[in-house]
Design an enzyme around this catalytic site. Sequence first.
Site, PDB file in Angstrom:
ATOM      1  N   HIS A 209       0.948  -1.251   0.001  1.00 56.73           N
ATOM      2  CA  HIS A 209      -0.030  -0.131   0.034  1.00 56.73           C
ATOM      3  C   HIS A 209       0.782   1.408  -0.095  1.00 56.73           C
ATOM      4  O   HIS A 209       1.742   1.467   0.988  1.00 56.73           O
ATOM      5  CB  HIS A 209      -1.175  -0.020   1.140  1.00 56.73           C
ATOM      6  N   ARG A 210       0.741   2.177  -1.036  1.00 58.49           N
ATOM      7  CA  ARG A 210       1.631   3.279  -1.374  1.00 58.49           C
ATOM      8  C   ARG A 210       3.159   2.756  -1.339  1.00 58.49           C
ATOM      9  O   ARG A 210       3.778   3.569  -0.598  1.00 58.49           O
ATOM     10  CB  ARG A 210       1.060   4.452  -0.414  1.00 58.49           C
TER      11      ARG A 210
ATOM     12  N   GLU B 229       0.689  -0.492  -4.688  1.00 56.92           N
ATOM     13  CA  GLU B 229      -0.544   0.307  -4.986  1.00 56.92           C
ATOM     14  C   GLU B 229       0.029   1.818  -4.880  1.00 56.92           C
ATOM     15  O   GLU B 229       0.767   2.140  -3.714  1.00 56.92           O
ATOM     16  CB  GLU B 229      -1.437   0.126  -4.135  1.00 56.92           C
TER      17      GLU B 229
ATOM     18  N   ASP C 134      -0.916   6.450  -5.747  1.00 52.79           N
ATOM     19  CA  ASP C 134      -2.037   7.333  -5.896  1.00 52.79           C
ATOM     20  C   ASP C 134      -1.443   8.496  -6.874  1.00 52.79           C
ATOM     21  O   ASP C 134      -0.337   8.840  -6.595  1.00 52.79           O
ATOM     22  CB  ASP C 134      -2.341   7.913  -4.816  1.00 52.79           C
TER      23      ASP C 134
ATOM     24  N   HIS D  46      -1.105  10.934  -2.391  1.00 56.89           N
ATOM     25  CA  HIS D  46      -2.358  10.530  -2.100  1.00 56.89           C
ATOM     26  C   HIS D  46      -3.337  11.830  -2.009  1.00 56.89           C
ATOM     27  O   HIS D  46      -4.357  11.948  -2.500  1.00 56.89           O
ATOM     28  CB  HIS D  46      -2.134  10.062  -0.751  1.00 56.89           C
TER      29      HIS D  46
ATOM     30  N   GLU E  51      -3.980   4.029  -8.608  1.00 56.74           N
ATOM     31  CA  GLU E  51      -5.281   4.706  -8.283  1.00 56.74           C
ATOM     32  C   GLU E  51      -5.404   6.050  -8.810  1.00 56.74           C
ATOM     33  O   GLU E  51      -4.287   6.949  -8.526  1.00 56.74           O
ATOM     34  CB  GLU E  51      -5.489   4.788  -6.776  1.00 56.74           C
TER      35      GLU E  51
ATOM     36  N   LYS F 101      -6.502   9.154  -8.296  1.00 54.74           N
ATOM     37  CA  LYS F 101      -7.087  10.019  -6.902  1.00 54.74           C
ATOM     38  C   LYS F 101      -7.744  11.243  -7.445  1.00 54.74           C
ATOM     39  O   LYS F 101      -8.778  11.689  -6.975  1.00 54.74           O
ATOM     40  CB  LYS F 101      -5.799  10.068  -6.053  1.00 54.74           C
TER      41      LYS F 101
ATOM     42  N   ASP G  28      -0.003  -2.114   4.576  1.00 54.51           N
ATOM     43  CA  ASP G  28       1.170  -1.381   4.752  1.00 54.51           C
ATOM     44  C   ASP G  28       2.403  -2.135   5.226  1.00 54.51           C
ATOM     45  O   ASP G  28       3.389  -1.865   5.140  1.00 54.51           O
ATOM     46  CB  ASP G  28       0.798  -0.408   5.859  1.00 54.51           C
TER      47      ASP G  28
END
Length: 228
Positions: free
Chosen positions: A9-10, A36, A38, A51, A103, A105, A223
Amino acid sequence: MKKTLNIGHRGAKGHEPENTLPSFQKALDLNVDGIELDVHVCKTGELIVIHDFTVDRTTNGSGTVSELTLSEIKALRINGHIEVPTLEEVLELVGKKCLINIELKGRHTAKPVSHLIEKYILEKEYKYEDFIVSSFQREELEMMYLINPKVHLGVLSQASVTQALEWATAFSAKAIHPHFSLLTEENVQKTQEQGFKIYTWTINETEDIERIKTYNIDGIITDFPERI
């Protein structure tokens, strides 16, 4: 039980500042199956990996991403020394080592992301399968579908698996990305029977990870990739 994809995640947000090159490198070091991230479009048109709609929370600056130029954003620092990366910089770092979940965003991100994916497919021998483009925003998903229906889409949802499935059907998506609290064995099975994969987010506690894995999920966004 099939393999559950381990998606950072990120990057590896539990270890390094989110959406930074060190975070994505840490995720790779932890042998993730995917990352992943954003994206927003800045004032000068580049795709920025961040993000929030503003730079205030994650950098030493302030302002709205869409109203700042690339050079203004590049002058900012995260944790005193880390630059905010562009999407191209992340792709150059990650290469074809893992799945890249982009993503959408910010607004108006579908078109430039589609163009960049096409560039990497045409010039660098990537495949559509190397990417999945997700969003909570119906208009961005619809735009991506209209621009290039070959791009693999994922429908994000924090509210309803049923709604995510409706959108996924409308835009011929490959997956839904619901918050893990929405999942049951029944709706996971129903989703997969309809031909969609499920990449769920953001699961960090070992107990939750193990429970969700028993649902035969396709991927977990976390995470802490080392916990999957």
